[in-house]
Design a protein around this motif. Structure first.
Motif, PDB file in Angstrom:
ATOM      1  N   PRO A   5       0.826  -1.212   0.000  1.00 34.44           N
ATOM      2  CA  PRO A   5       0.000   0.000   0.000  1.00 34.44           C
ATOM      3  C   PRO A   5       0.858   1.259   0.000  1.00 34.44           C
ATOM      4  CG  PRO A   5      -0.657  -1.515   1.748  1.00 34.44           C
ATOM      5  CD  PRO A   5       0.638  -2.028   1.172  1.00 34.44           C
ATOM      6  N   GLU A   6       0.302   2.353  -0.481  1.00 34.43           N
ATOM      7  CA  GLU A   6       0.997   3.642  -0.541  1.00 34.43           C
ATOM      8  C   GLU A   6       1.622   4.014   0.795  1.00 34.43           C
ATOM      9  OE1 GLU A   6       2.396   7.414  -1.561  1.00 34.43           O
ATOM     10  OE2 GLU A   6       1.768   5.794  -2.868  1.00 34.43           O
ATOM     11  N   ARG A   7       0.923   3.790   1.883  1.00 34.24           N
ATOM     12  CA  ARG A   7       1.426   4.220   3.191  1.00 34.24           C
ATOM     13  C   ARG A   7       2.694   3.473   3.610  1.00 34.24           C
ATOM     14  NH1 ARG A   7      -2.773   1.011   3.729  1.00 34.24           N
ATOM     15  NH2 ARG A   7      -2.675  -0.781   5.099  1.00 34.24           N
ATOM     16  N   GLU A   8       2.954   2.299   3.015  1.00 28.96           N
ATOM     17  CA  GLU A   8       4.140   1.533   3.366  1.00 28.96           C
ATOM     18  C   GLU A   8       5.347   1.885   2.506  1.00 28.96           C
ATOM     19  OE1 GLU A   8       3.371  -2.630   3.575  1.00 28.96           O
ATOM     20  OE2 GLU A   8       1.508  -2.320   4.668  1.00 28.96           O
ATOM     21  N   ALA A   9       5.134   2.552   1.406  1.00 29.83           N
ATOM     22  CA  ALA A   9       6.232   2.926   0.514  1.00 29.83           C
ATOM     23  C   ALA A   9       5.964   4.330  -0.027  1.00 29.83           C
ATOM     24  CB  ALA A   9       6.345   1.916  -0.614  1.00 29.83           C
ATOM     25  N   PRO A  10       5.941   5.333   0.858  1.00 34.07           N
ATOM     26  CA  PRO A  10       5.486   6.665   0.465  1.00 34.07           C
ATOM     27  C   PRO A  10       6.411   7.436  -0.469  1.00 34.07           C
ATOM     28  CG  PRO A  10       6.291   6.710   2.694  1.00 34.07           C
ATOM     29  CD  PRO A  10       6.331   5.270   2.242  1.00 34.07           C
ATOM     30  N   THR A  11       7.706   7.346  -0.286  1.00 39.85           N
ATOM     31  CA  THR A  11       8.605   8.187  -1.060  1.00 39.85           C
ATOM     32  C   THR A  11       9.627   7.323  -1.784  1.00 39.85           C
ATOM     33  OG1 THR A  11       8.407   9.815   0.693  1.00 39.85           O
ATOM     34  CG2 THR A  11      10.103  10.202  -0.937  1.00 39.85           C
ATOM     35  N   LEU A  12       9.279   6.951  -2.978  1.00 36.70           N
ATOM     36  CA  LEU A  12      10.180   6.137  -3.781  1.00 36.70           C
ATOM     37  C   LEU A  12      10.488   6.868  -5.081  1.00 36.70           C
ATOM     38  CD1 LEU A  12       8.399   2.685  -3.384  1.00 36.70           C
ATOM     39  CD2 LEU A  12      10.595   3.340  -2.391  1.00 36.70           C
ATOM     40  N   PRO A  13      11.704   6.719  -5.600  1.00 34.84           N
ATOM     41  CA  PRO A  13      12.050   7.334  -6.887  1.00 34.84           C
ATOM     42  C   PRO A  13      11.525   6.470  -8.042  1.00 34.84           C
ATOM     43  CG  PRO A  13      13.946   6.219  -5.969  1.00 34.84           C
ATOM     44  CD  PRO A  13      12.841   6.091  -4.962  1.00 34.84           C
ATOM     45  N   TRP A  14      10.374   6.827  -8.583  1.00 31.93           N
ATOM     46  CA  TRP A  14       9.740   6.049  -9.641  1.00 31.93           C
ATOM     47  C   TRP A  14      10.295   6.432 -11.003  1.00 31.93           C
ATOM     48  CZ3 TRP A  14       6.719   2.060  -8.407  1.00 31.93           C
ATOM     49  CH2 TRP A  14       6.217   2.020  -7.115  1.00 31.93           C
ATOM     50  N   PHE A  15      10.427   5.443 -11.891  1.00 30.72           N
ATOM     51  CA  PHE A  15      10.845   5.722 -13.264  1.00 30.72           C
ATOM     52  C   PHE A  15      10.168   4.723 -14.188  1.00 30.72           C
ATOM     53  CE2 PHE A  15      13.876   2.627 -11.727  1.00 30.72           C
ATOM     54  CZ  PHE A  15      14.088   1.794 -12.805  1.00 30.72           C
ATOM     55  N   VAL A  38      11.949  -4.335  -5.135  1.00 24.59           N
ATOM     56  CA  VAL A  38      11.602  -3.567  -6.325  1.00 24.59           C
ATOM     57  C   VAL A  38      10.085  -3.416  -6.316  1.00 24.59           C
ATOM     58  CG1 VAL A  38      11.634  -3.510  -8.844  1.00 24.59           C
ATOM     59  CG2 VAL A  38      13.582  -4.449  -7.597  1.00 24.59           C
ATOM     60  N   HIS A  39       9.617  -2.186  -6.453  1.00 25.43           N
ATOM     61  CA  HIS A  39       8.189  -1.876  -6.415  1.00 25.43           C
ATOM     62  C   HIS A  39       7.725  -1.556  -7.831  1.00 25.43           C
ATOM     63  CE1 HIS A  39       8.385  -1.582  -2.022  1.00 25.43           C
ATOM     64  NE2 HIS A  39       9.551  -1.013  -2.238  1.00 25.43           N
ATOM     65  N   VAL A  40       6.532  -2.032  -8.180  1.00 25.12           N
ATOM     66  CA  VAL A  40       5.977  -1.841  -9.519  1.00 25.12           C
ATOM     67  C   VAL A  40       4.562  -1.275  -9.377  1.00 25.12           C
ATOM     68  CG1 VAL A  40       5.416  -2.987 -11.703  1.00 25.12           C
ATOM     69  CG2 VAL A  40       7.282  -3.865 -10.288  1.00 25.12           C
ATOM     70  N   ARG A  41       4.227  -0.295 -10.225  1.00 22.17           N
ATOM     71  CA  ARG A  41       2.880   0.271 -10.194  1.00 22.17           C
ATOM     72  C   ARG A  41       2.446   0.646 -11.605  1.00 22.17           C
ATOM     73  NH1 ARG A  41       3.873   6.303  -7.551  1.00 22.17           N
ATOM     74  NH2 ARG A  41       4.882   7.204  -9.383  1.00 22.17           N
ATOM     75  N   ASP A  42       1.163   0.869 -11.766  1.00 18.29           N
ATOM     76  CA  ASP A  42       0.571   1.314 -13.024  1.00 18.29           C
ATOM     77  C   ASP A  42       0.700   2.834 -13.091  1.00 18.29           C
ATOM     78  OD1 ASP A  42      -1.108   2.092 -15.112  1.00 18.29           O
ATOM     79  OD2 ASP A  42      -2.712   0.710 -14.555  1.00 18.29           O
ATOM     80  N   SER A  43       1.252   3.355 -14.158  1.00 23.15           N
ATOM     81  CA  SER A  43       1.446   4.802 -14.272  1.00 23.15           C
ATOM     82  C   SER A  43       0.128   5.567 -14.284  1.00 23.15           C
ATOM     83  CB  SER A  43       2.249   5.150 -15.525  1.00 23.15           C
ATOM     84  OG  SER A  43       1.526   4.790 -16.683  1.00 23.15           O
ATOM     85  N   LYS A  44      -0.957   4.903 -14.704  1.00 25.07           N
ATOM     86  CA  LYS A  44      -2.258   5.576 -14.736  1.00 25.07           C
ATOM     87  C   LYS A  44      -2.900   5.647 -13.355  1.00 25.07           C
ATOM     88  CE  LYS A  44      -3.979   2.796 -17.781  1.00 25.07           C
ATOM     89  NZ  LYS A  44      -2.938   1.841 -18.057  1.00 25.07           N
ATOM     90  N   ALA A  45      -2.383   4.884 -12.396  1.00 23.83           N
ATOM     91  CA  ALA A  45      -2.945   4.857 -11.041  1.00 23.83           C
ATOM     92  C   ALA A  45      -1.818   4.867 -10.014  1.00 23.83           C
ATOM     93  CB  ALA A  45      -3.816   3.616 -10.862  1.00 23.83           C
ATOM     94  N   PRO A  46      -1.050   5.961  -9.938  1.00 21.16           N
ATOM     95  CA  PRO A  46       0.120   5.992  -9.059  1.00 21.16           C
ATOM     96  C   PRO A  46      -0.193   5.805  -7.576  1.00 21.16           C
ATOM     97  CG  PRO A  46      -0.336   8.166  -9.942  1.00 21.16           C
ATOM     98  CD  PRO A  46      -1.229   7.209 -10.659  1.00 21.16           C
ATOM     99  N   ASP A  47      -1.410   6.085  -7.164  1.00 20.96           N
ATOM    100  CA  ASP A  47      -1.782   5.880  -5.764  1.00 20.96           C
ATOM    101  C   ASP A  47      -2.486   4.545  -5.549  1.00 20.96           C
ATOM    102  OD1 ASP A  47      -0.720   8.336  -4.996  1.00 20.96           O
ATOM    103  OD2 ASP A  47      -2.567   9.385  -5.525  1.00 20.96           O
ATOM    104  N   GLY A  48      -2.589   3.750  -6.601  1.00 25.42           N
ATOM    105  CA  GLY A  48      -3.266   2.461  -6.527  1.00 25.42           C
ATOM    106  C   GLY A  48      -2.352   1.368  -5.996  1.00 25.42           C
ATOM    107  N   PRO A  49      -2.767   0.133  -6.176  1.00 21.51           N
ATOM    108  CA  PRO A  49      -1.983  -1.005  -5.674  1.00 21.51           C
ATOM    109  C   PRO A  49      -0.606  -1.065  -6.316  1.00 21.51           C
ATOM    110  CG  PRO A  49      -4.108  -1.721  -6.527  1.00 21.51           C
ATOM    111  CD  PRO A  49      -3.971  -0.279  -6.861  1.00 21.51           C
ATOM    112  N   ARG A  50       0.307  -1.628  -5.567  1.00 16.17           N
ATOM    113  CA  ARG A  50       1.674  -1.819  -6.048  1.00 16.17           C
ATOM    114  C   ARG A  50       2.084  -3.254  -5.826  1.00 16.17           C
ATOM    115  NH1 ARG A  50       4.340   3.590  -3.423  1.00 16.17           N
ATOM    116  NH2 ARG A  50       3.064   5.026  -4.632  1.00 16.17           N
TER     117      ARG A  50
END
Length: 67
Positions: A5-15, A38-50
């Protein structure tokens, strides 16, 4: 592999990959590399699941895409 969840990985350098290019550049996966995962997310939903993978799991995943 875990969901982070966002609250567990708040400040990461995404690319995103330089190979990710749709018309507006927003249809891709973003990655953030932390010391222990390594954390992965959907660019269209940056606050969504990771998705969180160990470095070893990420290396195995990426090696399949490079073939």
């Amino acid at each position: 592999m875990t969901h982070t969840p966002e609250r567990e990985a708040p400040t990461l350098p995404w690319f995103r990959s330089s190979y990710s290019s749709s018309g507006d550049g927003n249809d891709c996966v973003e990655v953030a590399i932390a010391p222990d995962a390594v954390h992965v997310r959907d660019s269209k939903a940056p606050d969504g699941p990771r998705l969180t993978l160990t470095s070893a799991a990420w290396s195995r995943f990426v090696s399949h895409g490079a073939r």
